[in-house]
Design an enzyme around this catalytic site. Structure first.
Site, short mmCIF file in Angstrom:
data_model
loop_
_atom_site.label_atom_id
_atom_site.label_comp_id
_atom_site.label_asym_id
_atom_site.label_seq_id
_atom_site.Cartn_x
_atom_site.Cartn_y
_atom_site.Cartn_z
CG HIS A 107 -48.95 28.06 26.38
ND1 HIS A 107 -49.14 28.96 27.39
CD2 HIS A 107 -48.82 26.86 26.97
CE1 HIS A 107 -49.11 28.33 28.54
NE2 HIS A 107 -48.93 27.05 28.32
C1 UD1 Z 1 -45.84 22.78 27.96
C2 UD1 Z 1 -46.68 22.29 29.13
C3 UD1 Z 1 -47.53 23.43 29.66
C4 UD1 Z 1 -46.68 24.64 29.97
C5 UD1 Z 1 -45.93 25.02 28.71
C6 UD1 Z 1 -45.06 26.24 28.90
C7 UD1 Z 1 -47.40 19.92 29.07
C8 UD1 Z 1 -48.54 19.03 28.83
N1 UD1 Z 1 -47.58 21.22 28.75
O1 UD1 Z 1 -46.75 23.08 26.91
O2 UD1 Z 1 -48.16 22.99 30.86
O3 UD1 Z 1 -47.51 25.68 30.40
O4 UD1 Z 1 -45.11 23.92 28.34
O5 UD1 Z 1 -44.47 26.62 27.71
O6 UD1 Z 1 -46.38 19.49 29.55
N2 UD1 Z 1 -41.72 23.76 20.84
C9 UD1 Z 1 -40.65 24.40 20.26
N3 UD1 Z 1 -39.53 24.59 21.02
C10 UD1 Z 1 -39.43 24.16 22.29
C11 UD1 Z 1 -40.52 23.50 22.87
C12 UD1 Z 1 -41.66 23.31 22.13
O7 UD1 Z 1 -40.69 24.82 19.12
O8 UD1 Z 1 -38.39 24.38 22.92
C13 UD1 Z 1 -42.95 23.60 20.05
C14 UD1 Z 1 -43.02 22.27 19.34
O9 UD1 Z 1 -43.63 22.44 18.12
C15 UD1 Z 1 -43.94 21.47 20.25
C16 UD1 Z 1 -44.87 22.55 20.79
O10 UD1 Z 1 -44.06 23.71 20.90
O11 UD1 Z 1 -44.58 20.46 19.55
C17 UD1 Z 1 -45.48 22.21 22.11
O12 UD1 Z 1 -44.49 21.88 23.08
P1 UD1 Z 1 -44.87 20.90 24.30
O13 UD1 Z 1 -43.73 20.73 25.21
O14 UD1 Z 1 -45.49 19.67 23.80
O15 UD1 Z 1 -46.03 21.67 25.07
P2 UD1 Z 1 -46.21 23.20 25.40
O16 UD1 Z 1 -47.36 23.69 24.60
O17 UD1 Z 1 -44.95 23.98 25.37
#
Ligand code: UD1
Length: 382
Positions: free
Chosen positions: A213
């Protein structure tokens, strides 16, 4: 009565806070409040973990959701400040390195509320990782720094952090793993639930598990294409099970890369629960990942781990555990997989204090620290 306010927000936070809240129940005169920032909001990424880990339902849900880093961080700050003003905690506890960790720490520090950072001092020395920025800033302004490995204290010392703030306690994530391992869901059950072809796991060679990821592996078309090419090459030797993070899933679609995976023995699953994931990891012949937590979990489980990154903030998993950094070099990955299939790979040993009692050590330390903390911080009242 002292009030401790715990912050969770993203998937890797829940398994770190759960054992700590549990251990703190034994400390008298402590009221615990759980704040969920909502950085992750899908059932599979957040609420499911709360149930599986027997965490209490959050007292506050900030519902910040997904957005750019600045917007997400700012929304946590604005909403978390209000909670701090209302609850007036004696201590804020944050874990890990996600945006919610750094945002909550900054708010508390400005309100002169002490902050404890669990999993402090880890450094990848790669400032292109958003998590590295979060780690550095959090550790600079948190008051109590609880570390998982001894190298963390050296990293903090280099950044001018005084040694009195640093407490080596072990790894709360491993507390959760050891506590729940006996409840791990067998992989066959997980696959059956997903309606997978019977017999996928029947081959003599077992299976590998994948998680990816990080922005560096999945956010650009070229790098995601190369990640998929690496996985396809590995799958020619060993079938793979890949619970796909929403970020990676949407990018595979967006960049039109799904055809690369058709007809290849790689099973794509939705994000899995904690107990399903434990079952998959514990039974894998090899794990390919870019996750920090999974590098630690595989070390604890003595399962070989190939980390598809050039660096790790958790060097102990390489030095003592089962982890090998393979970068994004296809040849290197394949050589390592071949070696693991031939020899079983690194067995490693369990690092110091990854013994299931880290949360108790933190609770014991806080039991001594909390009564000494005077409420002289008038800023909280304004
Ligand atoms: C975040 C953390 C990362 C951690 C990871 C675990 C930061 C900078 N990054 O990254 O350190 O290892 O979580 O998963 O805080 N999304 C969904 N559903 C959700 C959450 C996210 O669909 O419940 C999708 C959305 O499109 C979102 C993308 O995932 O834009 C990224 O989510 P985000 O929380 O920004 O960062 P992660 O890549 O999950």
């Amino acid at each position: 009565m002292k009030t401790i306010l715990h912050v969770v927000g993203a998937r890797p936070n829940y398994m770190k806070i759960a054992p700590l809240m549990d251990a703190l129940r034994a400390v008298p005169d402590v009221r615990q409040i759980l704040v969920n920032t909502g950085q992750h909001y899908d059932e599979a990424m957040a609420k499911g973990f709360i149930r599986e880990l027997s965490l209490p339902m959050p007292d506050r849900d900030l519902e910040v959701g997904s957005a750019s880093h600045a917007v997400q961080t700012a929304n946590v700050m604005i909403r978390f400040e209000q909670v701090c003003l209302e609850e007036r905690p004696d201590l804020v506890v944050v874990v890990g390195d996600v945006n919610s960790t750094m945002a909550a720490t900054l708010v508390a520090a400005k309100l002169l509320i002490p902050v404890a950072h669990v999993e402090a001092g880890l450094r990848s020395f790669d400032r292109e990782m958003p998590e590295e920025i979060n780690r550095i800033l959090t550790d600079q302004i948190a008051d109590l720094l609880y570390t998982t490995e001894r190298a963390a204290a050296d990293n903090l010392a280099r950044e001018g952090v005084s040694s009195e703030r640093i407490h080596f306690v072990g790894n709360v994530m491993i507390d959760s793993l050891l506590r729940h391992r006996h409840r791990a869901v067998p992989p066959a059950e997980t696959l059956a639930r997903e309606g997978l072809p019977a017999g996928f796991l029947d081959g003599p060679g077992g299976f590998g598990v994948v998680t990816l990821h990080r922005p560096s592996n999945v956010d650009e078309p070229a790098s995601l294409r190369e990640s998929l090419a690496i996985l396809c090459a590995v799958a020619a030797r060993l079938p793979l099970i890949w619970p796909v993070h929403p970020r990676a899933r949407s990018n595979i679609e967006r960049f039109g890369l799904a055809p690369m995976l058709s007809g290849v023995p790689i099973v794509l699953l939705e994000p899995q629960g904690y107990l399903e994931m434990l079952g998959l990891l514990a039974n894998a012949r090899v794990v390919l990942t870019d996750s920090g937590g999974i590098q630690e979990e595989t070390t604890s489980l003595a399962v070989p781990c190939l980390t598809l990154r050039d660096n790790t903030e958790r060097p102990i998993t390489v030095e003592q555990g089962t982890n090998t950094l393979v970068g994004r070099n296809r040849e290197r990955v394949l050589e390592s997989v071949d070696e693991i299939l031939a020899t079983g790979g690194k067995r490693g040993r369990v690092p110091e204090l990854w013994d299931g009692h880290a949360a108790e050590r933190i609770a014991q330390h806080l039991a001594g620290w909390l009564p000494r903390r005077e409420r002289t911080r008038e800023a909280i009242h304004t």
